[in-house]
Motif scaffolding. Structure first.
Motif, mmCIF file in Angstrom:
data_model
loop_
_atom_site.group_PDB
_atom_site.id
_atom_site.type_symbol
_atom_site.label_atom_id
_atom_site.label_comp_id
_atom_site.label_asym_id
_atom_site.label_seq_id
_atom_site.Cartn_x
_atom_site.Cartn_y
_atom_site.Cartn_z
ATOM 1 N N TYR A 150 -60.556 37.632 -1.891
ATOM 2 C CA TYR A 150 -61.921 37.980 -2.287
ATOM 3 C C TYR A 150 -61.861 39.371 -2.915
ATOM 4 C CZ TYR A 150 -66.793 39.417 -2.206
ATOM 5 O OH TYR A 150 -68.042 39.874 -2.576
ATOM 6 N N ARG A 153 -67.812 40.313 -6.417
ATOM 7 C CA ARG A 153 -68.593 39.512 -7.344
ATOM 8 C C ARG A 153 -68.536 40.097 -8.747
ATOM 9 N NH1 ARG A 153 -74.203 37.296 -4.861
ATOM 10 N NH2 ARG A 153 -74.222 36.566 -7.030
ATOM 11 N N TYR A 315 -67.882 32.125 -0.472
ATOM 12 C CA TYR A 315 -66.689 31.304 -0.685
ATOM 13 C C TYR A 315 -66.927 30.174 -1.686
ATOM 14 C CZ TYR A 315 -69.137 29.206 3.330
ATOM 15 O OH TYR A 315 -70.097 28.709 4.183
ATOM 16 N N LEU A 317 -68.697 30.879 -4.498
ATOM 17 C CA LEU A 317 -68.906 31.565 -5.770
ATOM 18 C C LEU A 317 -67.659 31.546 -6.655
ATOM 19 C CD1 LEU A 317 -70.995 34.671 -4.619
ATOM 20 C CD2 LEU A 317 -71.793 32.756 -6.021
ATOM 21 N N PHE A 318 -66.483 31.205 -6.088
ATOM 22 C CA PHE A 318 -65.307 31.026 -6.936
ATOM 23 C C PHE A 318 -64.812 29.576 -6.869
ATOM 24 C CE2 PHE A 318 -63.893 33.021 -2.946
ATOM 25 C CZ PHE A 318 -62.951 32.119 -2.481
ATOM 26 N N GLU A 327 -61.078 25.527 -7.539
ATOM 27 C CA GLU A 327 -61.189 26.970 -7.736
ATOM 28 C C GLU A 327 -61.458 27.272 -9.205
ATOM 29 O OE1 GLU A 327 -58.407 25.569 -6.469
ATOM 30 O OE2 GLU A 327 -58.195 26.241 -4.387
ATOM 31 N N GLY A 341 -59.967 33.502 -6.725
ATOM 32 C CA GLY A 341 -60.862 34.489 -6.136
ATOM 33 C C GLY A 341 -60.934 35.812 -6.850
ATOM 34 N N TYR A 343 -62.313 36.555 -9.693
ATOM 35 C CA TYR A 343 -63.668 36.736 -10.200
ATOM 36 C C TYR A 343 -64.565 35.655 -9.601
ATOM 37 C CZ TYR A 343 -61.109 39.565 -13.552
ATOM 38 O OH TYR A 343 -60.275 40.504 -14.116
ATOM 39 N N SER A 344 -65.802 36.004 -9.308
ATOM 40 C CA SER A 344 -66.729 35.030 -8.750
ATOM 41 C C SER A 344 -68.143 35.349 -9.197
ATOM 42 C CB SER A 344 -66.642 35.006 -7.218
ATOM 43 O OG SER A 344 -66.993 36.262 -6.670
ATOM 44 N N LYS A 348 -69.830 29.878 -14.081
ATOM 45 C CA LYS A 348 -68.406 29.891 -14.402
ATOM 46 C C LYS A 348 -68.163 29.006 -15.619
ATOM 47 C CE LYS A 348 -68.368 28.874 -10.145
ATOM 48 N NZ LYS A 348 -69.358 29.679 -9.409
ATOM 49 N N VAL A 382 -66.912 34.549 -15.809
ATOM 50 C CA VAL A 382 -68.024 34.256 -14.911
ATOM 51 C C VAL A 382 -69.198 35.155 -15.274
ATOM 52 C CG1 VAL A 382 -66.426 33.631 -13.048
ATOM 53 C CG2 VAL A 382 -67.396 35.948 -13.129
ATOM 54 N N ASP A 384 -72.428 36.857 -13.061
ATOM 55 C CA ASP A 384 -72.906 37.038 -11.694
ATOM 56 C C ASP A 384 -74.386 36.751 -11.554
ATOM 57 O OD1 ASP A 384 -72.285 37.771 -8.980
ATOM 58 O OD2 ASP A 384 -73.472 39.578 -9.301
#
Length: 446
Positions: A150, A153, A315, A317-318, A327, A341, A343-344, A348, A382, A384
């Protein structure tokens, strides 16, 4: 996963003359139709690589038990065992049914030296003909990962440990992830090549933030609107339901040469208790096409976009995908070379282009093999927030990319393995001084 050797594979309950056993890669949860006309190798027909067309007519059971070696630069060196049993016959494509049991773990360098980084156990049953026009693939799995990544974000987060960090050395960008997951994606034939997909999922998530880590710090942060920056840092049952449309005209499930494989779906995810902090919707599109270039060469292209809205746990967000969550944007199924992980965000977008070919074929110990290769370019990013100018996304295009090459090995009719090396500037976050991602996986990426 990559199969090292076959142990004790024997034919049982044979219904027709002996056919050499082979290993079977786990079938995708959104696999193609299974009742098209099939040819037998006795027909003399060959595919573009010169190999006889797969035998879907001879009735046979193909069991196998074998060790596996594999992994990638994200999870480390993977080892374990696989048991598989597949039934063929009567023109059923790709088989009548397949069952796979996987017991795997991986080791990787950690803060105190080499550690058991990941454990994963799964049982999957693929039934292409549960009814004449219905295919279902139930799967039960457990995983535990001590160094799940992680990095924060947004598209512009920095893989830089603050000077004042007091967290455990080597764990700043990691957390402990534990998950039990059951899913049963089911596909209904409308009229070929059109299919409806329904994919229920139930999982139990149990993430733990390491003291002083990026995740622990973000869990104490609120956004400009007063909402928490991240959600889901607690144990929780989570249920989801996805549905949508599949268009599948591929000529071959395992190594397609022509056709398309498009997926469009929406999903709803609910955590428990109902008044908790996990409740969101999502939509995804995965468009893939295959064009023969002459001889064994094929151009394969894919475009993926995923959108989430609501109270999304960190978890997810990616992760993304219409029906089968993968993923994104990094990892072996997204932008190769970019760590999982890294970038999240809520949005996407990923694009992939690959030129691939099976170039050689031969027999070894009564097993049929093909060997080929590929070159590829992956890119994406990605977002946010849906404002598309969030400070955590930075300015400019912000495109992340990976470029590389790989080798394909096909064992028998259905087992395809890939070994890939990808360069990406973002790989230094996982491997300082070595900006490459290395992947040993089963199946083509798309």
């Amino acid at each position: 996963m990559f199969v090292l050797a076959l142990l004790g594979a024997t034919e049982s309950q044979a219904e027709e003359p002996h056919t050499p056993p082979r290993v079977t890669a786990p079938a995708p949860s959104d696999a193609p139709p299974a009742s098209m006309p099939a040819a037998s190798p006795s027909s003399g027909e060959t595919d573009p690589s010169g190999m006889p067309i797969a035998d879907y007519q001879t009735r046979r059971y193909e069991p196998a038990g074998f060790p596996l070696l594999g992994g990638n630069s994200d999870i480390g060196f993977q080892f374990g065992v696989v048991g598989t049993l597949t039934k063929f016959g009567d023109g059923a494509i790709p088989y009548v049914w397949n069952m796979d049991l996987v017991l795997a773990a991986s080791v990787k360098g950690g803060p105190a030296g080499t550690e058991l980084a990941q454990q994963k156990y799964s049982l999957q049953i693929d039934i292409p003909h549960v009814l004449d026009n219905v295919r279902t693939t139930p799967m039960l799995a457990y995983s535990r990962t001590v160094d799940s990544p992680y990095f924060g974000r947004g598209n512009a987060n920095q893989a830089v440990i603050p000077a004042q960090s007091s967290g455990q050395e080597g764990r700043f960008f990691q957390f402990l992830a534990r998950e039990v997951r059951f899913r049963s994606p089911t596909r209904l034939t409308i009229k070929r090549p059109y299919y409806a997909m329904l994919a229920p999922t139930f999982r139990f998530e149990d993430p733990v933030a390491y003291e002083g880590s990026r995740l622990a710090l973000d869990a104490q942060t609120v956004t400009r609107s007063g909402a928490p920056l991240i959600r889901g840092l607690h144990s929780a049952p989570v249920a989801g339901l996805a549905g949508g449309l599949v268009i599948d005209s591929r000529d071959n499930e395992f190594f397609p040469h022509r056709g398309m494989f498009h997926q469009v779906g929406v999903r709803y995810v609910q955590g428990f208790p109902l008044d908790g902090d996990i409740q969101y919707g999502g939509a995804g599109v995965n468009l893939a096409g295959y064009v023969p270039l002459g001889g064994p060469f094929v151009f394969a292209g894919r475009a993926v976009a995923d959108f989430e809205f609501g109270r999304v746990p960190f978890y997810d967000l990616f992760m993304g995908g219409p029906f089968n969550s993968i993923e994104l944007p990094g990892g072996p199924n997204g932008i190769r070379g970019v760590p999982i992980g890294r970038y999240s965000g809520l949005v996407k977008v990923v694009g992939n282009a690959e030129i691939r070919a099976m170039l050689l074929h031969f027999h070894f110990l009564d097993q049929r093999f093909r060997i080929g290769g590929a070159t590829f370019f992956d890119a994406g990013r990605v977002f946010d927030e849906y404002s598309f100018h969030a400070p955590r996304d930075g300015r400019g295009i912000g495109l992340k990319y990976g470029v590389g090459a790989g080798t394909y090995i096909q064992w028998g009719d259905a087992a395809v393995f890939r070994i890939e090396l990808a360069y990406s500037p973002d790989a230094v976050a996982e491997n300082p001084g070595f900006p490459f991602g290395l992947y040993v996986e089963d199946g083509v990426m798309f």
